[in-house]
Design an enzyme around this catalytic site. Structure first.
Site, PDB file in Angstrom:
ATOM      1  N   ASP A 242      -4.236   2.646  -4.447  1.00  0.00           N
ATOM      2  CA  ASP A 242      -2.902   2.659  -4.143  1.00  0.00           C
ATOM      3  C   ASP A 242      -2.372   0.969  -3.451  1.00  0.00           C
ATOM      4  O   ASP A 242      -1.456   0.965  -2.901  1.00  0.00           O
ATOM      5  CB  ASP A 242      -2.390   3.712  -3.252  1.00  0.00           C
ATOM      6  CG  ASP A 242      -3.094   3.597  -1.786  1.00  0.00           C
ATOM      7  OD1 ASP A 242      -4.027   3.020  -1.631  1.00  0.00           O
ATOM      8  OD2 ASP A 242      -2.416   4.384  -0.872  1.00  0.00           O
TER       9      ASP A 242
ATOM     10  N   ASN B 199      -2.389  13.823  -2.491  1.00  0.00           N
ATOM     11  CA  ASN B 199      -3.556  14.298  -3.289  1.00  0.00           C
ATOM     12  C   ASN B 199      -4.039  15.622  -2.839  1.00  0.00           C
ATOM     13  O   ASN B 199      -4.269  16.556  -3.356  1.00  0.00           O
ATOM     14  CB  ASN B 199      -4.692  13.268  -3.197  1.00  0.00           C
ATOM     15  CG  ASN B 199      -4.435  12.210  -4.276  1.00  0.00           C
ATOM     16  OD1 ASN B 199      -3.621  12.127  -5.277  1.00  0.00           O
ATOM     17  ND2 ASN B 199      -5.202  11.060  -4.037  1.00  0.00           N
TER      18      ASN B 199
ATOM     19  N   ASP C  71       0.768  -1.177  -0.085  1.00  0.00           N
ATOM     20  CA  ASP C  71       0.062   0.122   0.048  1.00  0.00           C
ATOM     21  C   ASP C  71       0.738   1.344   0.004  1.00  0.00           C
ATOM     22  O   ASP C  71       1.693   1.264   0.746  1.00  0.00           O
ATOM     23  CB  ASP C  71      -0.777  -0.099   1.232  1.00  0.00           C
ATOM     24  CG  ASP C  71      -1.978   1.129   1.241  1.00  0.00           C
ATOM     25  OD1 ASP C  71      -3.053   0.782   0.654  1.00  0.00           O
ATOM     26  OD2 ASP C  71      -1.610   2.062   1.772  1.00  0.00           O
TER      27      ASP C  71
ATOM     28  N   ASP D 223      -1.537  10.482  -9.115  1.00  0.00           N
ATOM     29  CA  ASP D 223      -1.632   9.550  -9.963  1.00  0.00           C
ATOM     30  C   ASP D 223      -0.223   9.043 -10.781  1.00  0.00           C
ATOM     31  O   ASP D 223       0.153   7.844 -10.864  1.00  0.00           O
ATOM     32  CB  ASP D 223      -2.327   9.829 -11.255  1.00  0.00           C
ATOM     33  CG  ASP D 223      -3.884  10.046 -11.115  1.00  0.00           C
ATOM     34  OD1 ASP D 223      -4.309   9.325  -9.915  1.00  0.00           O
ATOM     35  OD2 ASP D 223      -4.648  10.351 -12.107  1.00  0.00           O
TER      36      ASP D 223
ATOM     37  N   HIS E 184      -4.181  15.463  -7.544  1.00  0.00           N
ATOM     38  CA  HIS E 184      -4.287  14.112  -7.867  1.00  0.00           C
ATOM     39  C   HIS E 184      -3.580  13.777  -9.152  1.00  0.00           C
ATOM     40  O   HIS E 184      -3.004  12.578  -9.176  1.00  0.00           O
ATOM     41  CB  HIS E 184      -5.576  13.846  -8.146  1.00  0.00           C
ATOM     42  CG  HIS E 184      -6.915  13.797  -7.036  1.00  0.00           C
ATOM     43  ND1 HIS E 184      -6.915  12.742  -6.445  1.00  0.00           N
ATOM     44  CD2 HIS E 184      -7.524  14.824  -6.620  1.00  0.00           C
ATOM     45  CE1 HIS E 184      -7.911  13.166  -5.459  1.00  0.00           C
ATOM     46  NE2 HIS E 184      -8.146  14.274  -5.327  1.00  0.00           N
TER      47      HIS E 184
END
Length: 190
Positions: A112, A77, A69, A86, A82
């Site tokens: 994630d 973010n 994770d 990404d 964002h």
């Protein structure tokens, strides 16, 4: 002339059949891949990873299950946007793809979260693999002038031939990962 027409028609049919098979394969590949990362997606997990797990279980061959994770995605973010989140996810996926053995099955489980299924390997090799992935993430983030450190927490578990399902192994690897993530948070506060 009739024989030539039959041959031409047969060749055209064969070409169309091959083209259709190629397109079906391409569509199948698209349906099991995450478009942002190139890793397998949840459908890939169901169609490929679960089948692979069952094949290995029938042969009594153990696997190494790695559940990862990304650290601090929400913070990235919220503070950088964002598009940076990404890009960080793509960076991690790329590092996973570049470093895992060819026989591994890399999956983006969602958001994630990542799952990597490997042939069973020693603890030393698993630790070295994790370090290689982390080092590439760090190096690529520095090359791209990423505004924050990118890392992930990971939990590893070996299958042990008992009757547990793949989901049960993943849940256990997730719990190990969560303990690592909690430990990292405590260390940051100190």
């Amino acid at each position: 002339f009739k024989v030539l027409n039959v041959l031409i028609s047969a060749m055209e049919n064969l070409h169309e059949k091959e083209k259709l098979e190629y397109m079906n394969h391409a569509l199948t590949e698209l349906s099991v891949r995450d478009t942002m990362t190139g890793l397998y997606n949840r459908l890939g997990y169901q169609q490929i990873a679960c089948r692979y797990f069952e094949e290995k279980r029938k042969k009594a061959e153990d696997l190494l299950i790695m559940f990862a994770d990304m650290d601090k995605l929400k913070y990235i973010n919220d503070h950088y946007g964002h598009e940076y989140g990404d890009e960080a996810i793509q960076l991690i996926a790329s590092a996973i793809l570049h470093n895992i053995p060819e026989s591994s099955i890399p999956i983006r489980m969602g958001g994630d979260e990542f799952l990597i299924m490997n042939q069973n390997m020693s603890a030393e090799k698993a630790e070295a693999l994790i370090c290689e992935i982390q080092n590439e993430i760090r190096d690529q983030a520095q090359k791209r002038n990423f505004p924050i450190e990118i890392s992930f927490s990971i939990g590893c578990i070996r299958t042990d031939g008992n009757a547990r399902s793949l989901d049960e192994y993943i849940k256990e690897a997730d719990e190990i990962m969560y303990r690592e993530k909690s430990r990292k948070k405590l260390n940051r506060k100190e």
